[in-house]
Design an enzyme around this catalytic site. Structure first.
Site, short mmCIF file in Angstrom:
data_model
loop_
_atom_site.label_atom_id
_atom_site.label_comp_id
_atom_site.label_asym_id
_atom_site.label_seq_id
_atom_site.Cartn_x
_atom_site.Cartn_y
_atom_site.Cartn_z
N LYS A 83 0.82 -1.21 0.00
CA LYS A 83 0.00 0.00 0.00
C LYS A 83 0.86 1.28 0.00
CE LYS A 83 -3.47 -2.55 -0.40
NZ LYS A 83 -3.70 -3.54 0.57
C1 LIG Z 1 -9.69 -3.17 -1.44
C2 LIG Z 1 -9.09 -3.90 -0.30
N1 LIG Z 1 -9.80 -4.12 0.79
C3 LIG Z 1 -9.31 -4.74 1.86
C4 LIG Z 1 -8.02 -5.19 1.88
C5 LIG Z 1 -7.50 -5.92 3.07
O1 LIG Z 1 -6.39 -5.30 3.62
P1 LIG Z 1 -5.31 -6.14 4.44
O2 LIG Z 1 -4.60 -6.99 3.46
O3 LIG Z 1 -4.45 -5.10 5.06
O4 LIG Z 1 -6.05 -6.94 5.44
C6 LIG Z 1 -7.22 -4.98 0.77
C7 LIG Z 1 -5.83 -5.46 0.75
O5 LIG Z 1 -5.19 -5.62 -0.23
C8 LIG Z 1 -7.76 -4.32 -0.35
O6 LIG Z 1 -7.03 -4.11 -1.44
#
Ligand SMILES: Cc1ncc(COP(=O)(O)O)c(C=O)c1O
Length: 765
Positions: free
Chosen positions: A200
């Site tokens: 990110k």
């Molecule tokens: C659109 C979206 N939502 C939720 C998430 C979940 O985030 P995390 O991987 O930090 O749990 C991601 C992660 O890539 C994402 O791209």
């Protein structure tokens, strides 16, 4: 030491500690190190009594212009906290996006809620009209995802939510500081959620943040992230409701705080690079650059572009061939088809909960739910660009996209320049010129495959052809302007050659190879390398003495499905390989053909297809064949066997069967089945299918090139190897090892029992 001096020394130490971090994206530096040190020196890494996480939350809220922020362990946790704040009932429906990460969906199901997928608009984000159409009396939240850092049409989305009195959560995991009409996404709906996962814009490796302006939501968010624990004023222990522990540690908070100071610069850089790429891609016919929502300033998590009408896999594969990494279709399929928690309702034991909580309502997650999303993903290509990318790299990405689209429109592939050759093990004569002078001996069916493939490699110049039938050699020669011969010795007397493809009948391989090697040519010999092990050993010794390559044409190694299978096996994804079944079959009437004559072919189907089988088995399973039990039959009444079964056992205790036949009227759909402890795979001419034990769906990966393309790869590899570029280290070992298996198989037929393969000593170049 005075404090100013101490700070300078510390600064220097930090800089030295962070020096030498890897090339490419390097999100972490001195700033993180200093705050980490501070966190450690506090002797407390739990956020409850710490300073880092609380500071991070305050600064985060401030930067977004909202009063509240709650830190957590991931983006998934951040979304779970948002849903937890709404305090919904099991079976309540949440409308969300079909194109997203699974981290959007997991919290919905975990909270006993039911995801309902809205289809997408032209930006690939949820279409507010589709959201409105999917609202039912059970809809209790909208979870909008801002895909790739580009916002949803938030005016329309907010209007739908408000019209129905439904809270709107924004998943901004990919959309840090994305702006929509002058406002940051995450602050437009009721609650905003962010991910700090490594890829990110700002990262703590893993981590998350949930923000809101609603004090009641904030109250529950804080509690939800901390076991529902009412820490102040409720006595010793008071847990107000069921909730997980998603607390961020002080170490993560320290990194987050440092990252927050950098993220706006990161986004600015990404915007510049994406702007450049959009400008370049918009000039390429057949390409639609990344979508930008009206009134938006995207933050470009990944750069996604459309290639309408062209399969995204083809574009991505062709780009990868040109060394620009691209991904087809992001998640490949819409997220509701990616997870068995949805397709198979695998949630809590066999309960299928919460999908059965609404009497009379059934939920099925199958193809067709969001037809626009399904169709668009097939033509979507994503390229990771980040703040470490340079304008010249962006130019290169655009050039490669342009060449790729042009080549695909013509049905060809882009010629890729060879890697600069390291010092060659065997110094070929043409290396300096970078051109390889090639001859083909044997201008039959196999010679044709070789010639067509050499034509795809600009480094190769096919200058001579040999066949005992002069007209055949002449026909080939006319195509390239080369010379025709009826004897390889005549050719050697007249030509200066770097490499030769030997496609004559097997009984001639030994004599011709020895002459070619003696004349200083590298040899690519069609299988079988020879008709006996003794011959193969002699050829190998000669190759070693002459310092020349003697490669057997084991074309399967260059097939996509084989490469993928090797990847799965080597990565351990299939677990320990227990057994396999290989079948090279099909009907060929061998009466009157040299294949059916022992004096020319050296044997029957075992000699013909056994070498491919043995090589494929050795290559894929990474182990030598230790013993063979063979049986044969003579269905076509030839002097040689036309059908055979080879039961083989490898030194690593994997065992399996290789069936080979010229008499099978209906060949199998897949030619190889592999069974491991943790998964299985089947290989066919069009691709590979595989399944892991933890996943009930068979995955399918289609090949990016057909058999001709894969064969051409083999020839291109050989050409590169003659120039000293031989990363797979192919040499005479493969042909010789296969020959030993073939000889053992014939020994087994003769003796009617299992025969050990003579390990011999491989004569490596
Ligand atoms: C659109 C979206 N939502 C939720 C998430 C979940 O985030 P995390 O991987 O930090 O749990 C991601 C992660 O890539 C994402 O791209």
């Amino acid at each position: 030491m005075k404090s100013g001096v101490r700070r300078q020394v510390l600064d220097l130490m930090c800089r030295q500690m962070m020096a030498g971090s890897s090339g490419g994206r390097a999100p972490f530096g001195v700033e993180e190190l200093k705050l980490l040190r501070e966190a450690l020196l506090s002797q407390n890494l739990c956020c409850i009594d710490g300073q880092m996480v609380s500071q991070f939350e305050r600064r985060y809220a401030f930067d977004y212009g909202v009063p509240y922020a709650v830190a957590s362990t991931s983006g998934t946790a951040a979304i779970h906290i948002a849903l937890g704040a709404l305090d919904l009932n099991p079976g309540d429906e949440v409308i969300t996006a079909p194109i997203t990460d699974m981290g959007t969906i997991i919290p919905i199901i975990s909270q006993g809620l039911i995801p309902v997928f809205a289809d997408v608009d032209q930006t690939l984000n949820m279409d507010p009209a589709s959201v409105a159409a999917r609202i039912t009396p059970r809809t209790k939240a909208i979870l909008a995802v801002h895909l790739f850092g580009n916002p949803c049409d938030m005016d329309a989305m907010v209007a739908v939510a408000r019209r129905h009195g439904i809270p709107l959560i924004e998943d901004c995991a990919q959309a840090h500081f994305t702006e929509y009409k002058g406002r940051f996404v995450g602050t437009i709906g009721d609650i905003g959620c962010y991910s700090f996962q490594q890829s990110k814009h700002m990262t703590t490796g893993d981590g998350g943040m949930t923000i809101t302006s609603n004090p009641a939501y904030h109250e529950r968010m804080k509690l939800f992230a901390d076991k529902g624990y009412a820490r102040k004023g409720w006595g010793d222990r008071a847990y107000l409701f069921h909730a997980p522990n998603y607390r961020m540690t002080e170490l993560v908070g320290a990194v987050g705080l440092a990252q927050l100071g950098k993220v706006r610069g990161v986004i600015e850089k990404r915007r510049q690079l994406a702007g450049q790429l959009t400008g370049l891609l918009s000039k390429i016919s057949g390409v639609q650059p990344a979508a930008v929502t009206a009134g938006a300033k995207p933050s470009y998590w990944q750069y996604a572009f459309d290639v309408p009408g062209v399969p995204a896999e083809k574009v991505a594969a062709e780009m990868a061939r040109q060394k620009v990494w691209a991904m087809a279709g992001y998640t490949g399929k819409p997220i509701y088809l990616c997870s068995e928690s949805l397709t198979g309702k695998k949630t809590y034991g066999t309960s299928q909960w919460p999908f059965n909580t609404n009497p009379g309502v059934t939920y099925e997650y199958t193809e067709g739910l969001c037809p626009i999303a399904e169709a668009r993903l097939k033509h979507l290509v994503t390229v990771p660009i980040d703040e470490s990318s340079s304008p010249s790299y962006i130019q290169r990405v655009a050039d490669v996209v342009g060449k790729t689209m042009e080549a695909l429109a013509k049905g060809t592939t882009v010629a890729v320049a060879a890697r600069p050759a390291p010092a060659p093990a065997a110094a070929p004569r043409a290396a300096a010129a970078g051109k390889v002078r090639v001859a083909i001996v044997g201008c039959g069916q196999m010679g044709r495959w070789h010639l067509d493939s050499y034509k795809t490699d600009p480094r190769a110049e096919v200058v001579a052809f040999v066949d005992t039938a002069r007209d055949r050699a002449e026909a080939f020669a006319r195509e390239t302007g080369g010379r025709a011969y009826t004897s390889h010795l005549d050719m050697l007397a007249n030509e200066k050659l770097d490499a030769v493809s030997l496609c004559s009948v097997p009984s001639t391989h030994r004599n011709i190879t020895v002459d070619l090697l003696r004349a200083g040519a590298h040899v690519l010999c069609e299988k079988p390398l020879a008709v006996t092990v003794a011959e193969a050993e002699e050829m190998s010794r000669m190759a070693k003495a002459q310092n020349r390559l003697l490669v057997t044409a084991f074309k399967f190694r260059f097939n996509d499905e084989v490469r993928k299978a090797k990847e799965l096996i080597d990565s351990g994804s299939l677990g320990r390989i227990l057994n396999f079944r290989l079948m090279f079959g099909g009907y060929i009437d061998m009466r009157g053909q040299w294949y059916g004559q022992k004096a020319l072919a050296g044997g029957g189907i075992i000699m013909d297809n056994g070498p491919h089988a043995a090589d494929l088995i050795r290559y894929l399973f990474g182990s030598e064949i230790k013993s063979v039990t063979a049986q044969v039959s003579h269905i076509q009444s030839l002097e040689v066997e036309d059908t055979a079964k080879l039961d083989v056992c490898l030194t690593n205790e994997t065992f399996g069967t290789a069936d080979v036949s010229w008499s099978v009227r209906i060949p199998p759909k897949s030619y190889l089945e592999i069974y491991g402890e943790d998964g299985a795979a089947t290989l066919d001419g069009e691709g590979i299918s595989y399944r892991f034990k933890t996943y009930s769906e068979w995955k399918r990966e289609p090949n990016t090139v057909d058999v001709k393309g894969a064969f051409a790869r083999q020839i291109q590899y050989f050409v590169g190897a003659t120039l000293g570029d031989n990363p797979l280290g192919l040499g005479n070992g493969e042909g010789l090892a296969s020959q030993r298996v073939i000889e053992a198989a014939y020994g087994s037929v003769q003796k009617g029992r299992r025969v050990d393969v003579d390990a011999g000593t491989l004569v490596a170049v």
